[in-house]
Design a protein around this motif. Sequence first.
Motif, mmCIF file in Angstrom:
data_model
loop_
_atom_site.group_PDB
_atom_site.id
_atom_site.type_symbol
_atom_site.label_atom_id
_atom_site.label_comp_id
_atom_site.label_asym_id
_atom_site.label_seq_id
_atom_site.Cartn_x
_atom_site.Cartn_y
_atom_site.Cartn_z
ATOM 1 N N ARG A 161 -10.355 0.734 -0.565
ATOM 2 C CA ARG A 161 -9.738 2.039 -0.837
ATOM 3 C C ARG A 161 -10.183 2.597 -2.180
ATOM 4 O O ARG A 161 -10.235 3.794 -2.378
ATOM 5 C CB ARG A 161 -8.211 1.921 -0.806
ATOM 6 N N LEU A 199 -7.557 -3.142 -1.189
ATOM 7 C CA LEU A 199 -7.562 -2.494 -2.502
ATOM 8 C C LEU A 199 -8.987 -2.170 -2.943
ATOM 9 O O LEU A 199 -9.253 -1.093 -3.487
ATOM 10 C CB LEU A 199 -6.890 -3.395 -3.542
ATOM 11 N N LEU A 243 8.861 2.884 3.602
ATOM 12 C CA LEU A 243 7.800 3.652 2.946
ATOM 13 C C LEU A 243 7.127 4.634 3.911
ATOM 14 O O LEU A 243 5.904 4.703 4.023
ATOM 15 C CB LEU A 243 6.749 2.705 2.348
ATOM 16 N N THR A 280 -0.112 -3.554 2.667
ATOM 17 C CA THR A 280 -0.598 -3.597 1.291
ATOM 18 C C THR A 280 0.411 -2.996 0.329
ATOM 19 O O THR A 280 0.680 -3.558 -0.737
ATOM 20 C CB THR A 280 -1.939 -2.854 1.181
ATOM 21 N N ARG A 281 0.983 -1.855 0.698
ATOM 22 C CA ARG A 281 1.972 -1.225 -0.190
ATOM 23 C C ARG A 281 3.195 -2.113 -0.393
ATOM 24 O O ARG A 281 3.685 -2.280 -1.524
ATOM 25 C CB ARG A 281 2.388 0.128 0.379
ATOM 26 N N LEU A 303 3.905 -3.734 -4.144
ATOM 27 C CA LEU A 303 5.138 -3.294 -4.806
ATOM 28 C C LEU A 303 6.116 -4.452 -4.986
ATOM 29 O O LEU A 303 6.702 -4.618 -6.058
ATOM 30 C CB LEU A 303 5.785 -2.166 -4.007
ATOM 31 N N PRO A 340 -4.928 6.431 2.174
ATOM 32 C CA PRO A 340 -3.725 5.712 1.728
ATOM 33 C C PRO A 340 -3.794 4.227 2.074
ATOM 34 O O PRO A 340 -4.475 3.821 3.016
ATOM 35 C CB PRO A 340 -2.607 6.398 2.510
ATOM 36 N N TRP A 341 -3.061 3.432 1.325
ATOM 37 C CA TRP A 341 -2.973 2.017 1.620
ATOM 38 C C TRP A 341 -2.155 1.807 2.894
ATOM 39 O O TRP A 341 -1.304 2.613 3.245
ATOM 40 C CB TRP A 341 -2.278 1.274 0.482
ATOM 41 N N SER A 342 -2.421 0.695 3.569
ATOM 42 C CA SER A 342 -1.623 0.350 4.736
ATOM 43 C C SER A 342 -0.217 -0.049 4.292
ATOM 44 O O SER A 342 0.033 -0.340 3.114
ATOM 45 C CB SER A 342 -2.267 -0.810 5.495
ATOM 46 N N LEU A 343 0.707 -0.086 5.230
ATOM 47 C CA LEU A 343 2.087 -0.466 4.916
ATOM 48 C C LEU A 343 2.140 -1.887 4.371
ATOM 49 O O LEU A 343 2.879 -2.161 3.415
ATOM 50 C CB LEU A 343 2.955 -0.345 6.172
#
Length: 453
Positions: free
Chosen positions: A223, A220, A346, A235-236, A240, A230-233
């Motif tokens: 980035r 975070l 995602l 991190t997302r 979330l 974009p954030w990595s999977l």
Amino acid sequence: MARRSRRGRDAINWRHPGRVVVAGFAVGTAIGTALLMLPFATASGEATDLLTAWFTAVSAICVTGLVVVDTPTYWSGFGEGVILGLIQIGGLGVMTLASVLALLVARRLGMRMQLFAQTETKALGLGDVRRVVAGVIRLSLTMEAAVAVLLAVRFAWRYDEPFWDAVYLGVFHAISAYNNAGFALYSDSLISFATDPFILVPIIVAVVVGGLGFPVISELLRRRLRRGKPWSLHTRVTVLTYGALLVVGSVAVTLTEWWNPKTLGPLDLHHKLLVGLSHGVMPRTAGFNSLDLAHFEPTTLLINDVLMFIGGGSAGTAGGIKVGTFALLAFVILAEIRGQPTVHVLGRRLPADAQRQALTVALLAVGVVMTATVALLAVSSFALDQVLFEVISAFGTVGLSTGITAKIPAVGQLILIALMFIGRLGPITMASALALRERPRRYELPEERPVVG
């Protein structure tokens, strides 16, 4: 030749990250137990019995927070210092301790240790372990220092604590909060500060940052400095899911306790929302409480059970099966309900081995919790909701309790010790072991589908 070969195999086995981590935590626990048994570790000057010292040391190094004696009145300043040191060591993370140990011994990391580090961080390359160690330590100390300053100022200004006492209180609670430990220097935890946002909010922030995990916080920050990427999977999914569970948990606890005269009932609106937020965050393995959990509704206890079992982010200071595991299983179920042959998360396809690993970690955790619950019910006289809450709190390294920890028989406390140790090391070492043992199958058997459901 045979002797040399056997010796080589033993050396290789001891370099396995799972063994290194378990051995490191065992040694730390033994040292902490011995120090807490010293007479000057207690306020009374009397030596502590083995079980009490062992339970406290395991709870501290596993950053749990369950206690069988009252921390501020039973332990001396030296004893509290030992507990604080164990919290800091445990909170740095299994992966960090294993990496530091390997660096000190070998001055470089072997391939198996590097793969382990990559598995734990989910976003870092094989040559980045030194940066991970430095980053974890830097982030931890920075966050703890910032929260300590805020708390110390508040303790001194609002509660008239002498300067050095305020500093000590700020440092202790900042380290305990960031490491999701839940140890407090007040007998009622944070109940006395339930209506003080200047105490609760910094602690909540520290708990969330520590619970998200270093890989997520690091990405975070990177980035944000380099916009457009974009954030990595990982991190997302973590952000979330953690955010959704935080909101759902806070709302659920607030609603179920809204009219309870022994918890949120007497508070005004904004204090109800503040305390509700606090108790939506703390079950994510922090362990502080600003309400008396013994007066919670059964529904609220069950909500807390779910939140404690899920826990926080991977490679962080939180416990549980981790929000990533929970989210991946949810996506697998969703894909199956839709009749889709593969699982998409995602905008990415989820590998089959990741699905199996998530399912294995979750089901083994369920088995451990259920077995321990049955065992604890057999040796104690407490109700199921109390015992289940205590077991999940220990396994999830949370530290919340309905007040029965010290009343559980000695054999029950030994079960809780085992749960804290398994809960802290089990999911991480299990996930890494599964990843490292991945190997192709040389043949496949004929396919046959059994009846499901």
